[in-house]
Design a protein around this motif. Structure first.
Motif, mmCIF file in Angstrom:
data_model
loop_
_atom_site.group_PDB
_atom_site.id
_atom_site.type_symbol
_atom_site.label_atom_id
_atom_site.label_comp_id
_atom_site.label_asym_id
_atom_site.label_seq_id
_atom_site.Cartn_x
_atom_site.Cartn_y
_atom_site.Cartn_z
ATOM 1 N N GLY A 43 0.816 -1.202 0.000
ATOM 2 C CA GLY A 43 0.000 0.000 0.000
ATOM 3 C C GLY A 43 0.853 1.256 0.000
ATOM 4 N N ILE A 44 1.964 1.263 0.746
ATOM 5 C CA ILE A 44 2.893 2.401 0.737
ATOM 6 C C ILE A 44 3.418 2.635 -0.670
ATOM 7 C CG2 ILE A 44 5.158 3.192 1.543
ATOM 8 C CD1 ILE A 44 4.617 1.708 4.160
ATOM 9 N N TYR A 45 3.805 1.560 -1.323
ATOM 10 C CA TYR A 45 4.322 1.636 -2.701
ATOM 11 C C TYR A 45 3.292 2.274 -3.631
ATOM 12 C CZ TYR A 45 5.921 -0.241 -7.236
ATOM 13 O OH TYR A 45 6.310 -0.383 -8.543
ATOM 14 N N ASN A 46 2.047 1.815 -3.555
ATOM 15 C CA ASN A 46 0.996 2.348 -4.430
ATOM 16 C C ASN A 46 0.642 3.783 -4.084
ATOM 17 O OD1 ASN A 46 -0.283 0.192 -6.370
ATOM 18 N ND2 ASN A 46 0.215 -0.902 -4.492
ATOM 19 N N ASP A 47 0.665 4.118 -2.822
ATOM 20 C CA ASP A 47 0.349 5.480 -2.411
ATOM 21 C C ASP A 47 1.366 6.469 -2.970
ATOM 22 O OD1 ASP A 47 -0.808 7.640 -1.112
ATOM 23 O OD2 ASP A 47 0.201 7.252 0.787
ATOM 24 N N ILE A 48 2.647 6.185 -2.810
ATOM 25 C CA ILE A 48 3.679 7.107 -3.296
ATOM 26 C C ILE A 48 3.677 7.169 -4.812
ATOM 27 C CG2 ILE A 48 6.172 7.518 -3.403
ATOM 28 C CD1 ILE A 48 6.384 6.473 -0.559
ATOM 29 N N TYR A 49 3.455 6.040 -5.476
ATOM 30 C CA TYR A 49 3.396 6.054 -6.938
ATOM 31 C C TYR A 49 2.186 6.845 -7.437
ATOM 32 C CZ TYR A 49 7.285 3.292 -8.631
ATOM 33 O OH TYR A 49 8.544 2.892 -8.994
ATOM 34 N N ALA A 50 1.070 6.777 -6.722
ATOM 35 C CA ALA A 50 -0.103 7.558 -7.108
ATOM 36 C C ALA A 50 0.207 9.051 -7.030
ATOM 37 C CB ALA A 50 -1.280 7.211 -6.204
ATOM 38 N N GLN A 51 0.941 9.458 -6.005
ATOM 39 C CA GLN A 51 1.307 10.862 -5.864
ATOM 40 C C GLN A 51 2.272 11.303 -6.958
ATOM 41 O OE1 GLN A 51 2.432 11.836 -1.755
ATOM 42 N NE2 GLN A 51 1.258 10.064 -1.085
ATOM 43 N N THR A 52 3.200 10.432 -7.339
ATOM 44 C CA THR A 52 4.137 10.811 -8.399
ATOM 45 C C THR A 52 3.443 10.882 -9.758
ATOM 46 O OG1 THR A 52 4.834 8.493 -8.663
ATOM 47 C CG2 THR A 52 6.152 9.869 -7.205
ATOM 48 N N ALA A 53 2.388 10.096 -9.945
ATOM 49 C CA ALA A 53 1.622 10.183 -11.190
ATOM 50 C C ALA A 53 1.001 11.572 -11.327
ATOM 51 C CB ALA A 53 0.542 9.108 -11.223
ATOM 52 N N LEU A 54 0.493 12.096 -10.220
ATOM 53 C CA LEU A 54 -0.073 13.448 -10.234
ATOM 54 C C LEU A 54 1.024 14.481 -10.476
ATOM 55 C CD1 LEU A 54 -2.420 15.390 -9.804
ATOM 56 C CD2 LEU A 54 -2.020 15.230 -7.338
ATOM 57 N N LEU A 55 2.174 14.283 -9.850
ATOM 58 C CA LEU A 55 3.291 15.209 -10.045
ATOM 59 C C LEU A 55 3.775 15.214 -11.488
ATOM 60 C CD1 LEU A 55 5.399 14.583 -6.810
ATOM 61 C CD2 LEU A 55 4.306 16.730 -7.487
ATOM 62 N N MET A 56 3.735 14.055 -12.138
ATOM 63 C CA MET A 56 4.160 13.961 -13.541
ATOM 64 C C MET A 56 3.333 14.889 -14.420
ATOM 65 S SD MET A 56 6.291 12.377 -15.586
ATOM 66 C CE MET A 56 6.500 11.960 -17.319
ATOM 67 N N VAL A 57 2.042 14.935 -14.176
ATOM 68 C CA VAL A 57 1.158 15.817 -14.936
ATOM 69 C C VAL A 57 1.493 17.279 -14.657
ATOM 70 C CG1 VAL A 57 -1.227 16.541 -15.263
ATOM 71 C CG2 VAL A 57 -0.683 14.127 -15.040
ATOM 72 N N LEU A 58 1.727 17.605 -13.389
ATOM 73 C CA LEU A 58 2.038 18.984 -13.021
ATOM 74 C C LEU A 58 3.355 19.444 -13.640
ATOM 75 C CD1 LEU A 58 1.042 18.847 -9.239
ATOM 76 C CD2 LEU A 58 -0.108 20.162 -11.029
ATOM 77 N N LEU A 59 4.342 18.573 -13.646
ATOM 78 C CA LEU A 59 5.669 18.963 -14.129
ATOM 79 C C LEU A 59 5.759 19.043 -15.647
ATOM 80 C CD1 LEU A 59 7.880 16.904 -11.632
ATOM 81 C CD2 LEU A 59 7.442 19.361 -11.613
ATOM 82 N N THR A 60 4.913 18.305 -16.364
ATOM 83 C CA THR A 60 4.914 18.405 -17.828
ATOM 84 C C THR A 60 3.906 19.438 -18.327
ATOM 85 O OG1 THR A 60 3.380 16.534 -17.940
ATOM 86 C CG2 THR A 60 5.713 16.041 -18.247
#
Length: 485
Positions: A43-60
């Protein structure tokens, strides 16, 4: 027809890298779910990856699509567009990475990971590199170089899988005292992403870097609605995963997120089909925008996209008794969400295909409104129902959110820039696929061999219907020559 052939060829190459890559990446699911001590760790793995998916959109910030639009629109020095895009995204990513490293302690505390700050730090620096790489990768697609694109994507997956197998399987065999924890996954991802960054150096040299302020303003004007659209779109994908451990008790939420995150990996074959289609489709659509037959291309592409995603849906559900072994025993209670998540991914793919009407007439603000509406529905379903039904609310919320955005885009699009989509044909395939799926469900209590045989027969019937109605064997490359003779 030439464009359709080019679309098919490029989709096959991009799809090969995505399918092979995702297949190898699937190895990570059993590797983690069979070796990690608890569902909460995953669950920790999926939680952090979910947050980075959102960051990917923000950064591009929508710059991939903006890049294609301006490269095909620009009459003068196209490399000025490319270098301006590189400098815009690169500046944002470099600033973000520096701030993360500088304020890692408070950031980790806010995200509820004060004891795992370097998990957060490694993944956020990784996503900064991924975001910058998006522009060189987009340039490869613009230049129609799918081989290099696919090779680098596969190289990343190969390195990542190999190192994960070493860390999570080989080392425990060699050294029984080796401690298994999810932190290895984040470190491996950072290392592999950094290597790919070096492999893209040839796309960053050989031209004059120049920043065009006027072009920057024009590109930002085009891209900001895409950013809103992207944020809403990615929230449709990951909001449930971010909300789940925060609405429920933290430990219980991570436990449920581990189950949900493992089971949706089975459904992600739909995401890779959509992604492969997008990689090939986007350059062709923008490049053929001025063709008089372009709307016919969009309509046919939509039809075949729906056909093949429905076929993928039936294949996964028909062989779910095999696919379930991708996840460990303690995660399989969540397998019931797989068909819901797969249908949500189909809706997302259809919405992506529909989205080109407003991109081509430079009215991307429509996409922002549609995605925000879908996101509002998703948030509502999650916030209201997660306390009652847990991760099931995440699955149903995604389906409702994408369905809302899809319907709104179609209704408004047919008024603003009508495209003659073959709705009756698409509806026919949808009804047939749902009927076959219901028949598959009826065979659940049978012995496994009998159930798999019956489901295979149903899939063959669906393929036969496709061939008879829309894709006669004589029209296929290589095979078609034999049938014509």
């Amino acid at each position: 027809m030439a464009n359709l052939k080019s679309l098919a060829k490029d989709t096959a190459i991009y799809g090969l890298s995505s399918i092979v890559g995702r297949f190898l990446n699937y190895l990570m699911v059993p590797l983690y779910t069979y070796t990690l001590k608890s569902c909460a760790d995953y669950g920790i793995y999926n939680d952090i990856y979910a947050q980075t998916a959102l960051l990917m959109v923000l950064l591009t910030f929508g710059m991939e699509t903006t890049f294609f639009r301006f490269m095909n629109k620009e009459e003068g020095d196209k490399m000025r567009v490319y270098s301006t895009a590189l400098m815009m995204v690169g500046g944002v990513c470099l600033t973000f990475a520096a701030l993360v490293l500088l304020f890692i302690n408070p950031i980790a505390s806010v995200l509820d990971y004060p004891n795992h700050k370097w998990y957060v730090g490694m993944m956020f620096v990784t996503v900064a590199q991924d975001a910058f790489q998006a522009i060189p990768f987009a340039y490869l697609r613009y230049k129609h170089r799918p081989i290099k694109f696919a090779s680098l994507k596969l190289l990343f997956i190969f390195m990542s899988v190999t190192l994960n197998v070493v860390a999570y399987w080989l080392m425990p065999q060699i050294n029984p005292e080796w401690q298994i924890h999810i932190g290895y996954a984040f470190a491996i991802n950072l290392l592999c992403t950094t290597i790919i960054s070096f492999c893209l150096i040839s796309e960053l040299v050989g031209f004059k870097w120049q920043f065009d302020g006027q072009k920057c303003k024009q590109m930002l004007s085009y891209s900001w609605p895409l950013l809103v659209l992207g944020i809403a779109g990615i929230l449709n994908q990951v909001a449930g995963q971010i909300l789940l451990p925060r609405i429920l008790d933290s430990e219980e939420g991570r436990h449920q997120l581990g189950i949900y995150g493992a089971c949706i990996k089975i459904a992600m074959i739909m995401a890779l089909i959509t992604q492969a289609f997008r990689f090939a489709y986007e350059p062709i659509v923008f490049g053929s925008a001025k063709d008089k037959n372009s709307k016919e291309l969009y309509a046919k592409s939509m039809k075949f996209f729906v056909i093949f995603t429905l076929l993928a849906f039936l294949c996964v559900m028909g062989y779910i008794d095999i696919f379930k072994y991708l996840v460990g025993d303690k995660f399989r209670e969540g397998l019931g969400i797989v068909p819901i998540v797969m249908m949500a991914e189909i809706f997302m793919g259809v919405y992506f295909n529909l989205s080109f009407w407003y991109k081509l007439i430079d009215k991307t603000i429509y996409g922002a409104w549609f995605s925000l509406a879908g996101c509002a529905v998703l948030f509502g379903v999650n916030v209201i129902f997660i306390p009652q039904i847990g991760y099931w609310a995440c699955a149903w919320g995604g389906l409702a959110g994408y369905g809302t955005a899809m319907v709104l885009s179609y209704i408004v699009g047919q008024k603003q820039n009508p495209i003659p989509y073959p709705i009756k044909d698409i509806a026919l395939y949808m009804v047939l696929a749902v009927a076959l799926f219901c028949m598959m469900q009826a065979s659940k209590g049978w012995p496994m061999i009998a159930s798999l045989g019956f489901n295979t027969l149903l899939i063959v019937l669906f393929v036969a219907f496709i061939i008879r109605r829309d894709m006669p064997l004589s029209s296929l490359p290589v095979i078609g020559k034999k049938f014509k003779n």
